[in-house]
Write a protein that holds these residues in place. Structure first.
Motif, PDB file in Angstrom:
ATOM      1  N   ALA A 121     -30.018 -15.125 -16.731  1.00  0.00           N
ATOM      2  CA  ALA A 121     -30.992 -14.316 -15.886  1.00  0.00           C
ATOM      3  C   ALA A 121     -31.028 -15.089 -14.624  1.00  0.00           C
ATOM      4  CB  ALA A 121     -32.154 -15.118 -16.676  1.00  0.00           C
ATOM      5  N   THR A 122     -31.990 -14.291 -13.641  1.00  0.00           N
ATOM      6  CA  THR A 122     -31.325 -14.543 -12.164  1.00  0.00           C
ATOM      7  C   THR A 122     -33.763 -14.838 -11.702  1.00  0.00           C
ATOM      8  OG1 THR A 122     -32.109 -12.813 -10.881  1.00  0.00           O
ATOM      9  CG2 THR A 122     -29.753 -13.474 -11.307  1.00  0.00           C
ATOM     10  N   GLY A 123     -33.876 -16.016 -11.256  1.00  0.00           N
ATOM     11  CA  GLY A 123     -34.941 -15.810  -9.941  1.00  0.00           C
ATOM     12  C   GLY A 123     -35.140 -14.962  -8.874  1.00  0.00           C
ATOM     13  N   PRO A 124     -36.656 -15.514  -9.069  1.00  0.00           N
ATOM     14  CA  PRO A 124     -36.865 -14.501  -7.199  1.00  0.00           C
ATOM     15  C   PRO A 124     -35.552 -15.105  -6.344  1.00  0.00           C
ATOM     16  CG  PRO A 124     -38.546 -16.283  -8.104  1.00  0.00           C
ATOM     17  CD  PRO A 124     -37.944 -16.106  -9.026  1.00  0.00           C
ATOM     18  N   GLN A 125     -35.417 -13.813  -5.108  1.00  0.00           N
ATOM     19  CA  GLN A 125     -34.487 -13.852  -3.857  1.00  0.00           C
ATOM     20  C   GLN A 125     -35.784 -15.192  -2.697  1.00  0.00           C
ATOM     21  OE1 GLN A 125     -33.292 -10.971  -2.729  1.00  0.00           O
ATOM     22  NE2 GLN A 125     -32.151  -9.991  -4.787  1.00  0.00           N
ATOM     23  N   TYR A 126     -34.413 -15.617  -1.847  1.00  0.00           N
ATOM     24  CA  TYR A 126     -35.860 -16.479  -1.960  1.00  0.00           C
ATOM     25  C   TYR A 126     -35.141 -16.299  -0.076  1.00  0.00           C
ATOM     26  CZ  TYR A 126     -37.504 -18.572  -5.637  1.00  0.00           C
ATOM     27  OH  TYR A 126     -38.359 -19.364  -6.257  1.00  0.00           O
ATOM     28  N   GLY A 127     -35.636 -15.855   1.024  1.00  0.00           N
ATOM     29  CA  GLY A 127     -34.536 -15.311   2.194  1.00  0.00           C
ATOM     30  C   GLY A 127     -34.409 -16.628   2.851  1.00  0.00           C
ATOM     31  N   PHE A 128     -33.446 -17.051   3.879  1.00  0.00           N
ATOM     32  CA  PHE A 128     -32.818 -18.068   4.793  1.00  0.00           C
ATOM     33  C   PHE A 128     -31.945 -17.317   5.647  1.00  0.00           C
ATOM     34  CE2 PHE A 128     -29.744 -18.432   2.222  1.00  0.00           C
ATOM     35  CZ  PHE A 128     -28.934 -18.820   3.058  1.00  0.00           C
ATOM     36  N   ALA A 129     -31.789 -17.898   6.929  1.00  0.00           N
ATOM     37  CA  ALA A 129     -31.029 -17.393   8.240  1.00  0.00           C
ATOM     38  C   ALA A 129     -30.286 -18.727   8.134  1.00  0.00           C
ATOM     39  CB  ALA A 129     -31.434 -16.711   9.142  1.00  0.00           C
ATOM     40  N   VAL A 130     -28.293 -18.525   8.136  1.00  0.00           N
ATOM     41  CA  VAL A 130     -27.669 -19.131   8.646  1.00  0.00           C
ATOM     42  C   VAL A 130     -28.160 -19.289  10.176  1.00  0.00           C
ATOM     43  CG1 VAL A 130     -25.281 -20.142   8.834  1.00  0.00           C
ATOM     44  CG2 VAL A 130     -26.252 -18.939   6.932  1.00  0.00           C
ATOM     45  N   GLU A 131     -28.463 -20.378  10.633  1.00  0.00           N
ATOM     46  CA  GLU A 131     -28.500 -20.966  12.005  1.00  0.00           C
ATOM     47  C   GLU A 131     -27.528 -21.485  12.887  1.00  0.00           C
ATOM     48  OE1 GLU A 131     -32.403 -23.465  12.807  1.00  0.00           O
ATOM     49  OE2 GLU A 131     -33.452 -21.580  11.508  1.00  0.00           O
ATOM     50  N   LEU A 132     -26.727 -20.901  13.637  1.00  0.00           N
ATOM     51  CA  LEU A 132     -25.829 -20.757  14.196  1.00  0.00           C
ATOM     52  C   LEU A 132     -26.022 -21.250  16.175  1.00  0.00           C
ATOM     53  CD1 LEU A 132     -23.339 -18.069  12.677  1.00  0.00           C
ATOM     54  CD2 LEU A 132     -23.376 -20.757  12.398  1.00  0.00           C
ATOM     55  N   SER A 133     -25.922 -22.307  16.526  1.00  0.00           N
ATOM     56  CA  SER A 133     -25.724 -22.078  18.146  1.00  0.00           C
ATOM     57  C   SER A 133     -24.359 -23.636  18.371  1.00  0.00           C
ATOM     58  CB  SER A 133     -26.870 -22.642  17.868  1.00  0.00           C
ATOM     59  OG  SER A 133     -27.236 -24.299  17.323  1.00  0.00           O
ATOM     60  N   GLY A 134     -25.096 -23.662  20.081  1.00  0.00           N
ATOM     61  CA  GLY A 134     -24.247 -24.814  20.626  1.00  0.00           C
ATOM     62  C   GLY A 134     -23.704 -24.481  22.074  1.00  0.00           C
ATOM     63  N   ALA A 135     -23.571 -24.725  23.105  1.00  0.00           N
ATOM     64  CA  ALA A 135     -22.813 -24.507  23.981  1.00  0.00           C
ATOM     65  C   ALA A 135     -21.572 -23.660  24.438  1.00  0.00           C
ATOM     66  CB  ALA A 135     -21.944 -25.520  25.061  1.00  0.00           C
ATOM     67  N   ASP A 136     -20.821 -24.510  22.872  1.00  0.00           N
ATOM     68  CA  ASP A 136     -19.308 -22.862  22.560  1.00  0.00           C
ATOM     69  C   ASP A 136     -19.589 -21.712  21.697  1.00  0.00           C
ATOM     70  OD1 ASP A 136     -17.359 -24.334  24.653  1.00  0.00           O
ATOM     71  OD2 ASP A 136     -17.355 -26.025  22.816  1.00  0.00           O
ATOM     72  N   CYS A 137     -20.829 -21.322  21.536  1.00  0.00           N
ATOM     73  CA  CYS A 137     -21.510 -20.424  20.871  1.00  0.00           C
ATOM     74  C   CYS A 137     -21.098 -18.988  21.682  1.00  0.00           C
ATOM     75  CB  CYS A 137     -22.169 -20.628  20.130  1.00  0.00           C
ATOM     76  SG  CYS A 137     -23.038 -19.232  18.984  1.00  0.00           S
ATOM     77  N   THR A 138     -20.356 -18.496  21.940  1.00  0.00           N
ATOM     78  CA  THR A 138     -20.250 -17.790  22.654  1.00  0.00           C
ATOM     79  C   THR A 138     -18.777 -16.610  22.533  1.00  0.00           C
ATOM     80  OG1 THR A 138     -17.924 -18.489  24.204  1.00  0.00           O
ATOM     81  CG2 THR A 138     -20.176 -19.238  25.297  1.00  0.00           C
ATOM     82  N   GLY A 139     -19.558 -15.597  22.812  1.00  0.00           N
ATOM     83  CA  GLY A 139     -18.443 -13.989  22.212  1.00  0.00           C
ATOM     84  C   GLY A 139     -19.279 -12.909  22.555  1.00  0.00           C
ATOM     85  N   THR A 140     -18.894 -12.135  21.254  1.00  0.00           N
ATOM     86  CA  THR A 140     -19.822 -10.907  21.002  1.00  0.00           C
ATOM     87  C   THR A 140     -21.046 -10.941  20.042  1.00  0.00           C
ATOM     88  OG1 THR A 140     -18.234  -9.476  22.956  1.00  0.00           O
ATOM     89  CG2 THR A 140     -20.208  -8.197  21.242  1.00  0.00           C
ATOM     90  N   ASN A 141     -19.449 -11.104  18.704  1.00  0.00           N
ATOM     91  CA  ASN A 141     -20.618 -11.827  17.697  1.00  0.00           C
ATOM     92  C   ASN A 141     -19.601 -12.210  16.643  1.00  0.00           C
ATOM     93  OD1 ASN A 141     -21.419  -8.878  17.298  1.00  0.00           O
ATOM     94  ND2 ASN A 141     -19.343  -7.874  17.776  1.00  0.00           N
ATOM     95  N   VAL A 142     -20.825 -13.367  16.027  1.00  0.00           N
ATOM     96  CA  VAL A 142     -20.498 -13.960  14.734  1.00  0.00           C
ATOM     97  C   VAL A 142     -20.268 -14.059  13.396  1.00  0.00           C
ATOM     98  CG1 VAL A 142     -22.262 -15.079  15.182  1.00  0.00           C
ATOM     99  CG2 VAL A 142     -20.469 -16.469  14.670  1.00  0.00           C
ATOM    100  N   GLN A 143     -20.018 -14.252  12.207  1.00  0.00           N
ATOM    101  CA  GLN A 143     -19.718 -14.063  11.345  1.00  0.00           C
ATOM    102  C   GLN A 143     -19.292 -15.472  10.316  1.00  0.00           C
ATOM    103  OE1 GLN A 143     -15.905 -10.612  11.201  1.00  0.00           O
ATOM    104  NE2 GLN A 143     -16.992 -10.777   9.483  1.00  0.00           N
TER     105      GLN A 143
END
Length: 177
Positions: free
Chosen positions: A66-88
């Motif tokens: 059995a599973t409970g309700p889904q709780y949404g969140f976001a993995v927050e990514l940042s930084g001076a070297d957070c460059t490029g087009t996409n991230v995964q």
């Protein structure tokens, strides 16, 4: 003088084909290239992000699976070297944090093996964390920042879930392009 004689004999033997430098000839060559970068996008603050899931009555998890309700969140990514087009992101394959069924191991001594945390992608599709090939859908990096939407929920591991804290964690691997 003895050293010169040994060297001369070795050179003469090699010239005569008596000493082989290799028993096999190569059929081809494999070249490796790569790059070592500074940390790419940093997760949360200082490499850590805390997700506080709301409390759930154990009666909602009254049967194994059995599973409970889904709780949404976001993995927050940042930084001076957070460059490029996409991230995964993908998830570190650590048996102390990922159960073979693909859920997060609950490390709390009280609730332990009775309940786990299950991750889902932003659309609500279950993520099997034991899948070594899984990566999130790439998101655009905008001004050194990105947010990868995910969801989490409690999952019963037994028919009798124990009330108490739930503690789980997982390592995140960031890939930019």
């Amino acid at each position: 003088m003895k050293n010169k004689s040994i060297i001369a004999m070795t050179l003469a033997a090699a010239a005569a084909g008596m000493i082989s430098s290799s028993a096999f000839a190569a059929d081809g060559v494999i070249n490796f290239t790569g790059e070592i970068k500074n940390a790419t996008c940093e997760v949360g603050t200082g490499g850590t992000q805390a997700i506080n899931m709301p409390a759930l009555a154990k009666g909602n998890l009254d049967v194994t699976g059995a599973t409970g309700p889904q709780y949404g969140f976001a993995v927050e990514l940042s930084g001076a070297d957070c460059t490029g087009t996409n991230v995964q992101i993908s998830f570190e394959q650590d048996p102390s944090t990922i159960d073979p069924d693909g859920t997060l191991v609950n490390t709390d001594a009280t609730t332990g093996s009775s309940v786990a945390v299950e991750l889902l992608d932003g659309t609500g599709t279950r993520i099997n964390l034991a899948d070594t090939t899984y990566k999130t859908t790439p998101v655009v990096i905008n001004n050194g920042q990105a947010k990868i939407p995910l969801r989490a929920r409690y999952k019963a591991k037994t028919d009798t879930v124990v009330a108490g804290p739930v503690i789980a964690s997982v390592g995140v691997l960031v890939e930019t392009n």
